[in-house]
Design a protein around this motif. Structure first.
Motif, mmCIF file in Angstrom:
data_model
loop_
_atom_site.group_PDB
_atom_site.id
_atom_site.type_symbol
_atom_site.label_atom_id
_atom_site.label_comp_id
_atom_site.label_asym_id
_atom_site.label_seq_id
_atom_site.Cartn_x
_atom_site.Cartn_y
_atom_site.Cartn_z
ATOM 1 N N ARG A 22 7.805 3.520 -10.276
ATOM 2 C CA ARG A 22 7.306 2.244 -10.766
ATOM 3 C C ARG A 22 6.745 1.421 -9.607
ATOM 4 N NH1 ARG A 22 10.300 -1.776 -14.946
ATOM 5 N NH2 ARG A 22 9.747 -3.639 -13.839
ATOM 6 N N TYR A 23 7.478 1.250 -8.514
ATOM 7 C CA TYR A 23 6.990 0.532 -7.346
ATOM 8 C C TYR A 23 6.811 1.528 -6.223
ATOM 9 C CZ TYR A 23 8.615 -3.427 -10.052
ATOM 10 O OH TYR A 23 8.819 -4.333 -11.049
ATOM 11 N N LYS A 24 5.641 1.546 -5.615
ATOM 12 C CA LYS A 24 5.327 2.543 -4.616
ATOM 13 C C LYS A 24 5.518 1.989 -3.200
ATOM 14 C CE LYS A 24 1.764 5.751 -3.243
ATOM 15 N NZ LYS A 24 0.411 6.234 -3.471
ATOM 16 N N HIS A 25 6.244 2.722 -2.394
ATOM 17 C CA HIS A 25 6.461 2.395 -0.986
ATOM 18 C C HIS A 25 5.201 2.817 -0.228
ATOM 19 C CE1 HIS A 25 9.416 2.422 2.558
ATOM 20 N NE2 HIS A 25 8.215 2.516 3.056
ATOM 21 N N VAL A 26 4.607 1.905 0.519
ATOM 22 C CA VAL A 26 3.339 2.158 1.193
ATOM 23 C C VAL A 26 3.485 1.961 2.695
ATOM 24 C CG1 VAL A 26 0.943 1.399 1.358
ATOM 25 C CG2 VAL A 26 2.080 1.349 -0.840
ATOM 26 N N ARG A 27 2.886 2.860 3.508
ATOM 27 C CA ARG A 27 2.813 2.720 4.971
ATOM 28 C C ARG A 27 1.354 2.813 5.391
ATOM 29 N NH1 ARG A 27 7.701 6.486 7.326
ATOM 30 N NH2 ARG A 27 9.359 5.265 6.374
ATOM 31 N N VAL A 28 0.912 1.841 6.211
ATOM 32 C CA VAL A 28 -0.479 1.822 6.657
ATOM 33 C C VAL A 28 -0.569 1.344 8.104
ATOM 34 C CG1 VAL A 28 -1.453 1.425 4.353
ATOM 35 C CG2 VAL A 28 -0.822 -0.513 5.769
ATOM 36 N N PRO A 29 -1.569 1.827 8.861
ATOM 37 C CA PRO A 29 -1.786 1.287 10.211
ATOM 38 C C PRO A 29 -2.421 -0.103 10.095
ATOM 39 C CG PRO A 29 -3.406 2.986 9.708
ATOM 40 C CD PRO A 29 -2.461 2.931 8.550
ATOM 41 N N ILE A 30 -1.943 -1.032 10.918
ATOM 42 C CA ILE A 30 -2.426 -2.418 10.887
ATOM 43 C C ILE A 30 -2.614 -2.897 12.322
ATOM 44 C CG2 ILE A 30 -1.788 -4.804 10.322
ATOM 45 C CD1 ILE A 30 -0.147 -3.743 8.016
ATOM 46 N N THR A 31 -3.630 -3.726 12.542
ATOM 47 C CA THR A 31 -3.770 -4.438 13.810
ATOM 48 C C THR A 31 -3.347 -5.879 13.555
ATOM 49 O OG1 THR A 31 -5.606 -3.030 14.490
ATOM 50 C CG2 THR A 31 -5.343 -5.121 15.656
ATOM 51 N N TRP A 45 9.035 -3.060 -3.080
ATOM 52 C CA TRP A 45 9.771 -4.013 -3.896
ATOM 53 C C TRP A 45 11.216 -3.551 -4.037
ATOM 54 C CZ3 TRP A 45 7.851 -8.601 -5.347
ATOM 55 C CH2 TRP A 45 6.469 -8.758 -5.324
ATOM 56 N N GLN A 46 12.129 -4.507 -4.066
ATOM 57 C CA GLN A 46 13.549 -4.238 -4.303
ATOM 58 C C GLN A 46 14.028 -5.116 -5.455
ATOM 59 O OE1 GLN A 46 15.485 -5.123 -0.540
ATOM 60 N NE2 GLN A 46 15.181 -3.045 0.207
ATOM 61 N N ALA A 47 15.258 -4.886 -5.852
ATOM 62 C CA ALA A 47 15.917 -5.707 -6.880
ATOM 63 C C ALA A 47 15.066 -5.815 -8.142
ATOM 64 C CB ALA A 47 16.272 -7.087 -6.320
ATOM 65 N N GLY A 48 14.600 -4.666 -8.625
ATOM 66 C CA GLY A 48 13.836 -4.646 -9.861
ATOM 67 C C GLY A 48 12.502 -5.363 -9.777
ATOM 68 N N GLY A 49 11.912 -5.402 -8.590
ATOM 69 C CA GLY A 49 10.611 -6.034 -8.423
ATOM 70 C C GLY A 49 10.674 -7.525 -8.180
ATOM 71 N N THR A 50 11.839 -8.058 -7.811
ATOM 72 C CA THR A 50 11.969 -9.503 -7.584
ATOM 73 C C THR A 50 11.997 -9.873 -6.099
ATOM 74 O OG1 THR A 50 14.380 -9.410 -7.683
ATOM 75 C CG2 THR A 50 13.198 -9.840 -9.749
ATOM 76 N N ARG A 105 11.230 -10.690 4.054
ATOM 77 C CA ARG A 105 11.683 -10.597 2.661
ATOM 78 C C ARG A 105 11.224 -11.876 1.965
ATOM 79 N NH1 ARG A 105 15.943 -7.624 1.107
ATOM 80 N NH2 ARG A 105 16.871 -9.364 -0.012
ATOM 81 N N ARG A 106 10.596 -11.722 0.801
ATOM 82 C CA ARG A 106 10.102 -12.866 0.047
ATOM 83 C C ARG A 106 10.576 -12.759 -1.400
ATOM 84 N NH1 ARG A 106 7.052 -11.004 3.676
ATOM 85 N NH2 ARG A 106 6.109 -9.423 2.390
ATOM 86 N N TYR A 107 11.044 -13.890 -1.926
ATOM 87 C CA TYR A 107 11.540 -13.895 -3.302
ATOM 88 C C TYR A 107 11.568 -15.330 -3.818
ATOM 89 C CZ TYR A 107 15.772 -15.001 -0.663
ATOM 90 O OH TYR A 107 16.665 -15.566 0.219
ATOM 91 N N LEU A 108 11.682 -15.458 -5.133
ATOM 92 C CA LEU A 108 11.784 -16.772 -5.766
ATOM 93 C C LEU A 108 13.246 -17.121 -5.986
ATOM 94 C CD1 LEU A 108 8.927 -16.502 -8.409
ATOM 95 C CD2 LEU A 108 8.897 -17.750 -6.234
#
Length: 92
Positions: free
Chosen positions: A1-10, A23-28, A48-51
């Motif tokens: 359902r939620y895909k873990h992504v790794r990318v090169p970044i500057t 995403w963790q905690a059911g997408g929250t 970590r960002r959440y409401l």
């Protein structure tokens, strides 16, 4: 359902790092890491960002952003900062 992504970044500092997020905690809860930074003695940044509810019964009034710098250098303490942004209605 939620895909873990790794990318090169500057980064804004010009560091070439590996970014990853999921995403963790059911997408929250959104978690992201910037790994392999050279600035500040080298280390990794975790976010970590959440409401969060402002009052009992309210839903998502506050955006919480937790950031941690995990230094590579042994003996150096991690740096932590937490920001809270409260939603306000646009008054006209």
């Amino acid at each position: 359902r939620y895909k873990h992504v790794r990318v090169p970044i500057t980064t804004a500092d010009g560091d070439k790092v590996e970014g990853e997020c999921w995403w963790q905690a059911g997408g929250t809860v959104h978690v992201s890491w910037l790994r392999g930074g050279k600035k500040y003695g080298g280390g990794d940044f975790e976010s970590r960002r959440y409401l969060e509810a402002c009052e009992e019964g309210s839903v998502g009034d506050i955006l919480v952003c937790e950031s941690v710098f995990h230094p590579k250098k042994e003996g150096k303490e991690k740096a932590v900062v937490t920001w809270r942004f409260k939603r306000v209605e646009n008054e006209q």
